[in-house]
Design a protein around this motif. Structure first.
Motif, PDB file in Angstrom:
ATOM      1  N   SER A  15      -5.217   3.363  -9.822  1.00 34.71           N
ATOM      2  CA  SER A  15      -6.201   4.275  -9.223  1.00 34.71           C
ATOM      3  C   SER A  15      -5.588   5.621  -8.849  1.00 34.71           C
ATOM      4  N   ALA A  16      -4.429   5.605  -8.183  1.00 36.30           N
ATOM      5  CA  ALA A  16      -3.797   6.866  -7.793  1.00 36.30           C
ATOM      6  C   ALA A  16      -3.371   7.669  -9.021  1.00 36.30           C
ATOM      7  N   ILE A  17      -2.858   6.987 -10.030  1.00 38.83           N
ATOM      8  CA  ILE A  17      -2.450   7.665 -11.268  1.00 38.83           C
ATOM      9  C   ILE A  17      -3.656   8.293 -11.953  1.00 38.83           C
ATOM     10  N   PHE A  18      -4.793   7.583 -11.950  1.00 38.02           N
ATOM     11  CA  PHE A  18      -6.012   8.119 -12.564  1.00 38.02           C
ATOM     12  C   PHE A  18      -6.420   9.428 -11.903  1.00 38.02           C
ATOM     13  N   LEU A  19      -6.426   9.457 -10.563  1.00 37.32           N
ATOM     14  CA  LEU A  19      -6.829  10.680  -9.873  1.00 37.32           C
ATOM     15  C   LEU A  19      -5.842  11.818 -10.110  1.00 37.32           C
ATOM     16  N   ARG A  20      -4.542  11.502 -10.143  1.00 36.68           N
ATOM     17  CA  ARG A  20      -3.542  12.556 -10.352  1.00 36.68           C
ATOM     18  C   ARG A  20      -3.615  13.123 -11.768  1.00 36.68           C
TER      19      ARG A  20
ATOM     20  N   GLY B 136      -4.425  16.051  -5.607  1.00 39.37           N
ATOM     21  CA  GLY B 136      -3.138  16.095  -4.928  1.00 39.37           C
ATOM     22  C   GLY B 136      -2.727  14.711  -4.461  1.00 39.37           C
ATOM     23  N   PRO B 137      -1.483  14.553  -3.982  1.00 44.49           N
ATOM     24  CA  PRO B 137      -0.993  13.222  -3.592  1.00 44.49           C
ATOM     25  C   PRO B 137      -1.792  12.591  -2.450  1.00 44.49           C
ATOM     26  N   PHE B 138      -2.281  13.401  -1.506  1.00 46.54           N
ATOM     27  CA  PHE B 138      -3.047  12.836  -0.391  1.00 46.54           C
ATOM     28  C   PHE B 138      -4.369  12.258  -0.868  1.00 46.54           C
TER      29      PHE B 138
ATOM     30  N   GLY C  28       0.812  -1.205   0.000  1.00 43.16           N
ATOM     31  CA  GLY C  28       0.000   0.000   0.000  1.00 43.16           C
ATOM     32  C   GLY C  28       0.848   1.259   0.000  1.00 43.16           C
ATOM     33  N   SER C  29       1.955   1.240   0.756  1.00 43.15           N
ATOM     34  CA  SER C  29       2.859   2.383   0.799  1.00 43.15           C
ATOM     35  C   SER C  29       3.465   2.668  -0.573  1.00 43.15           C
ATOM     36  N   TRP C  30       3.790   1.634  -1.296  1.00 45.37           N
ATOM     37  CA  TRP C  30       4.397   1.770  -2.623  1.00 45.37           C
ATOM     38  C   TRP C  30       3.381   2.227  -3.669  1.00 45.37           C
ATOM     39  N   LEU C  31       2.205   1.580  -3.687  1.00 48.91           N
ATOM     40  CA  LEU C  31       1.240   1.832  -4.755  1.00 48.91           C
ATOM     41  C   LEU C  31       0.697   3.252  -4.723  1.00 48.91           C
ATOM     42  N   ALA C  32       0.523   3.813  -3.538  1.00 48.02           N
ATOM     43  CA  ALA C  32      -0.011   5.169  -3.444  1.00 48.02           C
ATOM     44  C   ALA C  32       0.958   6.208  -3.993  1.00 48.02           C
ATOM     45  N   ARG C  33       2.240   5.843  -4.138  1.00 52.55           N
ATOM     46  CA  ARG C  33       3.235   6.806  -4.612  1.00 52.55           C
ATOM     47  C   ARG C  33       3.710   6.500  -6.035  1.00 52.55           C
TER      48      ARG C  33
ATOM     49  N   SER D  14       2.568  14.067   0.833  1.00 54.41           N
ATOM     50  CA  SER D  14       2.189  15.481   0.862  1.00 54.41           C
ATOM     51  C   SER D  14       3.106  16.302   1.771  1.00 54.41           C
ATOM     52  N   LEU D  15       3.800  15.644   2.704  1.00 57.68           N
ATOM     53  CA  LEU D  15       4.738  16.325   3.598  1.00 57.68           C
ATOM     54  C   LEU D  15       6.134  16.454   2.998  1.00 57.68           C
ATOM     55  N   GLY D  16       6.326  15.896   1.794  1.00 56.22           N
ATOM     56  CA  GLY D  16       7.596  16.033   1.104  1.00 56.22           C
ATOM     57  C   GLY D  16       8.646  14.998   1.460  1.00 56.22           C
ATOM     58  N   VAL D  17       8.269  13.918   2.153  1.00 52.67           N
ATOM     59  CA  VAL D  17       9.217  12.848   2.492  1.00 52.67           C
ATOM     60  C   VAL D  17       9.538  12.059   1.227  1.00 52.67           C
ATOM     61  N   SER D  18      10.818  11.823   0.966  1.00 48.84           N
ATOM     62  CA  SER D  18      11.206  11.111  -0.250  1.00 48.84           C
ATOM     63  C   SER D  18      10.722   9.657  -0.211  1.00 48.84           C
ATOM     64  N   LEU D  19      10.507   9.091  -1.388  1.00 48.94           N
ATOM     65  CA  LEU D  19      10.034   7.709  -1.483  1.00 48.94           C
ATOM     66  C   LEU D  19      11.057   6.743  -0.888  1.00 48.94           C
ATOM     67  N   GLN D  20      12.366   7.012  -1.105  1.00 50.75           N
ATOM     68  CA  GLN D  20      13.404   6.133  -0.565  1.00 50.75           C
ATOM     69  C   GLN D  20      13.344   6.071   0.957  1.00 50.75           C
ATOM     70  N   VAL D  21      13.290   7.232   1.602  1.00 51.92           N
ATOM     71  CA  VAL D  21      13.229   7.293   3.069  1.00 51.92           C
ATOM     72  C   VAL D  21      11.940   6.651   3.569  1.00 51.92           C
ATOM     73  N   HIS D  22      10.849   6.910   2.871  1.00 50.46           N
ATOM     74  CA  HIS D  22       9.542   6.375   3.261  1.00 50.46           C
ATOM     75  C   HIS D  22       9.552   4.846   3.268  1.00 50.46           C
ATOM     76  N   LEU D  23       9.960   4.231   2.153  1.00 48.27           N
ATOM     77  CA  LEU D  23       9.894   2.764   2.053  1.00 48.27           C
ATOM     78  C   LEU D  23      10.895   2.086   2.991  1.00 48.27           C
ATOM     79  N   ILE D  24      12.079   2.657   3.142  1.00 46.92           N
ATOM     80  CA  ILE D  24      13.065   2.071   4.065  1.00 46.92           C
ATOM     81  C   ILE D  24      12.536   2.121   5.500  1.00 46.92           C
ATOM     82  N   THR D  25      11.926   3.240   5.884  1.00 46.58           N
ATOM     83  CA  THR D  25      11.397   3.379   7.253  1.00 46.58           C
ATOM     84  C   THR D  25      10.276   2.383   7.518  1.00 46.58           C
ATOM     85  N   VAL D  26       9.342   2.276   6.574  1.00 48.18           N
ATOM     86  CA  VAL D  26       8.227   1.330   6.751  1.00 48.18           C
ATOM     87  C   VAL D  26       8.747  -0.102   6.814  1.00 48.18           C
TER      88      VAL D  26
END
Length: 381
Positions: free
Chosen positions: A228-233, A239-241, A29-34, A160-172
């Motif tokens: 789905s996320a790509i369709f909305l964007r 927005g990303p949220f 879920g963390s990956w697909l939303a981004r 939406s807070l500007g956290v990079s995808l790399q930092v996000h996925l490693i943290t999760v």
């Protein structure tokens, strides 16, 4: 006699397996939303992205026979620990992709490990059911959908807070490793299931209808996850949220529906439940595509999740009870059709979208859901 477990949260063996399902889907879920920002950063068309996303199901398909062999030779706890740690280790790789080929390679590796983890945790759930004479499989799949909801919902906020995808996925991934290590003593005491054939299986004639429904619905599930996320964007300029809420809403509804799945079957009967679920999914996706506002599109994707939620578990139940077919082979045959559906979904939707637009690409899934509902009318179980 197997009974439904009403105290899931207090039964540690069941909870440990359910949280492993949660771990897998939380990461996804963390990956697909981004995905939209990955597509934008790598400057990929829908067709190019669809072909890159093909890496994950191809990896899962190639690894499935070996994953079954590994799971059969390790205890439930050993298989779950090894597969979970490997999965958390490789999952951040696509965030570092520099082009479509490296994205494909990263997802291919994730697909390999995902297949191993998927088989090991389902085998563990079956072993717990058999050993303790309880029913937890539907709840575990509900935990999977819950994890996807949490991952996608939090991912949109984090983006939406500007956290990079790399930092996000490693943290999760590190958080999920910590959760697993916390549960490790319970996981390593889990009972083990007898070895079975967990590889791909060609559906016998008696299961062709069920396999076709599974193929159609799993294409739909894969399409919502990837697009789905790509369709909305891209189509509604969300927005990303808000874009992340599309898959989060879908997953939330999937979780609710799966927790209620057994009751729905008792109320409607299996065939009618699959028919109505497929039609509800088609109606929800139509709303998502035609909605003029992002919030209505999110509502549509949520309705899709509610409709599709019980279909695959009910298909497994019907396959397991098909006369003349063993339960294991029946489930394997329907599951294999779903894997092929996931294999087809990313490039198919991407190629249609390249030529006719993403709305029509997702519209093809509406047609498949309607065809699934028509086929479901023949289910006698």
């Amino acid at each position: 006699m197997i009974k439904t477990l009403k105290t899931f949260a207090f039964h540690l063996p069941s909870l440990s397996v359910g949280l492993t399902f949660f771990t897998l889907s939380m990461l996804f879920g963390s990956w697909l939303a981004r995905l939209p920002e990955v597509q934008a950063r790598l400057m990929l068309s829908e067709g190019q992205l669809g072909l890159a996303l093909l890496g994950l199901p191809v990896g899962a398909l190639l690894m499935m026979p070996l994953a079954g062999w590994l799971s059969a030779r390790l205890s439930s706890g050993q298989a779950m620990t090894l597969s979970t740690l490997l999965f958390c280790g490789v999952f951040p790789l696509p965030a570092f992709a520099q082009g479509p080929y490296s994205l494909f390679a990263g997802l291919l590796l994730i697909g390999f490990v995902n297949s191993f983890m998927n088989i090991s945790m389902n085998a563990a759930a079956a072993a717990v059911e058999r050993h303790y004479h309880i029913a937890i499989m539907s709840v575990c799949h509900g935990m999977f959908s819950l994890g996807a909801m949490v991952g996608a919902g939090s991912s949109g906020l984090i983006a939406s807070l500007g956290v990079s995808l790399q930092v996000h996925l490693i943290t999760v991934a590190l958080l999920m490793v910590g959760l697993h290590l916390l549960l490790r003593p319970v996981i390593h005491s889990l009972p083990s299931a007898p070895a079975e054939n967990n590889g791909l299986s060609i559906p016998p004639r008696a299961l062709l209808g069920l396999a076709f429904i599974g193929f159609c619905i799993m294409i739909g599930e894969g399409a919502i996850a990837d697009w789905s996320a790509i369709f909305l964007r891209k189509e509604l300029q969300a927005g990303p949220f808000i874009a992340g809420l599309a898959y989060a809403g879908f997953s939330m509804a999937m979780a609710i529906g799966r927790f209620m799945g057994d009751g729905i079957r008792l109320q409607l009967g299996l065939g009618k439940a699959v028919t109505m679920g497929s039609l509800l999914g088609a109606a929800g996706l139509l709303l998502a595509i035609l909605a003029p506002l992002p919030v209505l599109s999110v509502l549509g994707f949520t309705i899709v999740g509610l409709g599709f939620s019980t279909v695959v578990p009910l298909l497994f139940s019907a396959a397991a009870n098909t006369p003349g077919v063993s339960a294991g082979n029946g489930i394997a045959a329907v599951a294999s059709s779903g894997v092929i559906g996931f294999l087809v979904a990313p490039p198919l939707i991407g190629l249609i979208s390249d030529h006719f637009g993403l709305a029509l690409g997702l519209g093809f899934v509406v047609i498949l859901a309607v065809l699934a509902s028509v086929t479901a009318r023949s289910i006698k179980a």
